[in-house]
Design a protein around this motif. Structure first.
Motif, short mmCIF file in Angstrom:
data_model
loop_
_atom_site.label_atom_id
_atom_site.label_comp_id
_atom_site.label_asym_id
_atom_site.label_seq_id
_atom_site.Cartn_x
_atom_site.Cartn_y
_atom_site.Cartn_z
N ASP A 6 0.80 -1.22 0.00
CA ASP A 6 0.00 0.00 0.00
C ASP A 6 0.84 1.26 0.00
OD1 ASP A 6 -2.22 -1.63 0.07
OD2 ASP A 6 -2.32 -1.61 2.28
N VAL A 7 2.16 1.11 0.19
CA VAL A 7 3.02 2.29 0.23
C VAL A 7 3.25 2.79 -1.19
CG1 VAL A 7 5.31 3.15 0.86
CG2 VAL A 7 4.13 1.46 2.31
N PRO A 8 2.95 4.04 -1.52
CA PRO A 8 3.13 4.53 -2.88
C PRO A 8 4.60 4.59 -3.26
CG PRO A 8 2.56 6.34 -1.40
CD PRO A 8 2.41 5.08 -0.60
N ALA A 9 4.88 4.50 -4.52
CA ALA A 9 6.25 4.57 -4.99
C ALA A 9 6.81 5.96 -4.78
CB ALA A 9 6.31 4.22 -6.49
N PRO A 10 8.12 6.08 -4.56
CA PRO A 10 8.72 7.41 -4.39
C PRO A 10 8.44 8.29 -5.60
CG PRO A 10 10.27 5.64 -3.83
CD PRO A 10 9.08 4.99 -4.44
N ALA A 11 8.37 9.57 -5.32
CA ALA A 11 8.04 10.53 -6.38
C ALA A 11 9.05 10.52 -7.50
CB ALA A 11 7.92 11.94 -5.78
N GLY A 12 10.33 10.31 -7.15
CA GLY A 12 11.37 10.35 -8.18
C GLY A 12 11.60 9.02 -8.85
N GLY A 13 10.96 7.91 -8.38
CA GLY A 13 11.22 6.59 -8.93
C GLY A 13 10.34 6.29 -10.13
N PRO A 14 10.58 5.16 -10.77
CA PRO A 14 9.76 4.78 -11.94
C PRO A 14 8.38 4.36 -11.51
CG PRO A 14 11.30 3.02 -11.37
CD PRO A 14 11.64 4.18 -10.49
N PRO A 15 7.39 4.56 -12.36
CA PRO A 15 6.02 4.15 -12.01
C PRO A 15 5.92 2.63 -11.97
CG PRO A 15 6.15 4.85 -14.29
CD PRO A 15 7.48 5.16 -13.68
N PRO A 16 4.95 2.12 -11.25
CA PRO A 16 4.79 0.67 -11.19
C PRO A 16 4.46 0.11 -12.57
CG PRO A 16 2.90 1.78 -10.20
CD PRO A 16 3.93 2.84 -10.43
N ARG A 17 5.01 -1.05 -12.87
CA ARG A 17 4.82 -1.67 -14.18
C ARG A 17 3.51 -2.44 -14.22
NH1 ARG A 17 10.03 -5.06 -15.59
NH2 ARG A 17 8.92 -5.09 -17.61
N SER A 18 2.82 -2.31 -15.34
CA SER A 18 1.56 -3.02 -15.51
C SER A 18 1.82 -4.48 -15.89
CB SER A 18 0.71 -2.34 -16.58
OG SER A 18 1.38 -2.39 -17.83
N LEU A 19 0.74 -5.26 -15.88
CA LEU A 19 0.86 -6.67 -16.25
C LEU A 19 1.26 -6.83 -17.71
CD1 LEU A 19 0.48 -9.65 -15.54
CD2 LEU A 19 -1.95 -9.39 -16.10
N VAL A 20 0.75 -5.96 -18.57
CA VAL A 20 1.08 -6.05 -19.99
C VAL A 20 2.56 -5.79 -20.23
CG1 VAL A 20 0.61 -5.07 -22.27
CG2 VAL A 20 -1.27 -5.40 -20.65
N SER A 21 3.10 -4.79 -19.56
CA SER A 21 4.52 -4.48 -19.73
C SER A 21 5.40 -5.60 -19.19
CB SER A 21 4.86 -3.17 -19.03
OG SER A 21 4.63 -3.26 -17.63
N ARG A 22 4.96 -6.23 -18.10
CA ARG A 22 5.74 -7.36 -17.58
C ARG A 22 5.74 -8.53 -18.55
NH1 ARG A 22 3.56 -7.43 -11.28
NH2 ARG A 22 4.37 -5.36 -10.71
N LEU A 23 4.57 -8.81 -19.18
CA LEU A 23 4.51 -9.89 -20.16
C LEU A 23 5.35 -9.57 -21.39
CD1 LEU A 23 0.72 -10.83 -20.00
CD2 LEU A 23 2.65 -12.09 -19.01
N ALA A 24 5.36 -8.29 -21.78
CA ALA A 24 6.18 -7.90 -22.93
C ALA A 24 7.67 -8.07 -22.62
CB ALA A 24 5.89 -6.45 -23.31
N SER A 25 8.07 -7.73 -21.42
CA SER A 25 9.47 -7.92 -21.04
C SER A 25 9.83 -9.39 -21.00
CB SER A 25 9.72 -7.28 -19.67
OG SER A 25 9.46 -5.89 -19.71
N LEU A 26 8.89 -10.21 -20.52
CA LEU A 26 9.13 -11.64 -20.49
C LEU A 26 9.26 -12.22 -21.88
CD1 LEU A 26 9.37 -14.24 -18.80
CD2 LEU A 26 6.89 -14.45 -18.92
N ALA A 27 8.44 -11.71 -22.82
CA ALA A 27 8.49 -12.21 -24.19
C ALA A 27 9.80 -11.82 -24.87
CB ALA A 27 7.32 -11.66 -25.00
N ALA A 28 10.36 -10.66 -24.47
CA ALA A 28 11.62 -10.23 -25.05
C ALA A 28 12.80 -10.98 -24.48
CB ALA A 28 11.81 -8.72 -24.84
N GLY A 29 12.63 -11.67 -23.38
CA GLY A 29 13.71 -12.41 -22.76
C GLY A 29 13.93 -13.76 -23.39
N GLY A 30 14.82 -14.52 -22.75
CA GLY A 30 15.17 -15.83 -23.29
C GLY A 30 14.21 -16.93 -22.91
N GLY A 31 13.33 -16.70 -21.94
CA GLY A 31 12.42 -17.75 -21.50
C GLY A 31 11.45 -18.16 -22.59
N VAL A 32 10.87 -17.18 -23.27
CA VAL A 32 9.91 -17.50 -24.32
C VAL A 32 10.62 -18.15 -25.51
CG1 VAL A 32 8.33 -16.47 -26.00
CG2 VAL A 32 8.30 -15.71 -23.63
#
Length: 298
Positions: A6-32
């Protein structure tokens, strides 16, 4: 104590990643990639088994699995291919398949390209309605036309002939050819065609010198599709071809019907039947991919 989720991310940090972006990163990796390689290997296992069985004796095929070749290379033999190549019926069926497939492919490509150019760039009464009729023919199944076309061919004297099979495949291949090439030709810039007309080019010269070179990828994809459909066809060939000189698919079916368990003949025959389309596909792979992806990049 607050929940860390429930703690919000720091103001200067990156925004939280969505599920779609996580799946896209996984597809770009070696696992897929590893998963895709595993799926490709599993998909090719039947082909590998057919290839291994084509070099095995009938007794070995009946007693053990094809994977035994990996540990016992003494099972490999050329006798199956020698017997198949020296079989006059099978070699005759190869030439029959070529005599059916090559004219059917050329006729579909030539007639389809001419009709597609007319639907894309020539103005004539009822053009759109005629094109809709061609598109509607895509949903007509081959099985519906077998009996009426057989009666028509019998009255014309071309039933159970190579010419009848070629005409049947050409007629049922044209709707898809016109639909595919018309959509591709319509994407050619009008300014390019108008410039050629201003230089004095007629319709035939415009078609051969401008449209065909630009439509090369789509034409290559169409030719590969048509070649594979006709080469691997058995239903139309079984009904309309000459029973004394059938194509390869019908010849293999006759071998299975007569002997039933002669897998030492069926395995090399089936592999040779599959080898020619694979060779053509890999030879024109670049044109095929360009033609299939052409609509996506425009």
């Amino acid at each position: 104590m607050p929940n860390p989720a429930d703690v919000p991310a720091p103001a200067g940090g990156p925004p939280p990643r969505s599920l779609v972006s996580r799946l896209a990163s996984l597809a770009a990796g070696g696992g897929v990639r590893v998963i895709l390689v595993v799926l490709a290997v599993v998909w090719l296992l039947p082909t590998a088994g057919l290839f291994a069985s084509s070099f095995r004796d009938s007794r070995d095929i009946a007693s053990t699995g094809w994977w035994e070749v990996l540990t016992d290379f003494d099972q490999l033999t050329w006798q199956n291919y020698d017997a198949l190549i020296n079989n006059d019926n099978f070699t005759s069926s190869i030439w029959t398949s070529v005599a059916i497939t090559v004219p059917s492919t050329i006729a579909v490509v030539v007639l389809g390209a001419l009709a597609a150019y007319a639907f894309a760039w020539l103005d004539f009464p009822g053009r759109d309605w005629c094109f809709l009729l061609v598109v509607a023919l895509l949903v007509v199944p081959v099985q519906v036309a077998l009996i009426p076309v057989a009666r028509l061919f019998n009255s014309l004297g071309i039933f159970e002939t190579t010419l009848g099979v070629v005409i049947f495949h050409t007629a049922f291949g044209l709707p898809f050819a016109v639909f595919l090439l018309r959509n591709f030709f319509a994407e050619i810039p009008r300014e390019l065609l108008e410039a050629a007309r201003l230089d004095g080019a007629g319709e035939l010269r415009l078609f051969t010198r401008v449209v065909l070179p630009l439509g090369g990828p789509a034409i290559a994809a169409l030719a590969i599709f048509q070649f594979m459909w006709v080469w691997n066809d058995m239903l139309v060939a079984l009904i309309f071809s000459d029973s004394g000189s059938p194509p390869m698919t019908v010849a293999l079916q006759q071998e299975m019907r007569q002997f039933g368990s002669n897998f030492d003949v069926l395995a090399p025959g089936a592999f040779l039947t599959m080898l020619i389309p694979l060779a053509i596909f890999f030879a024109f792979q670049r044109q095929f991919v360009s033609g299939v992806m052409a609509g996506a990049v425009k």
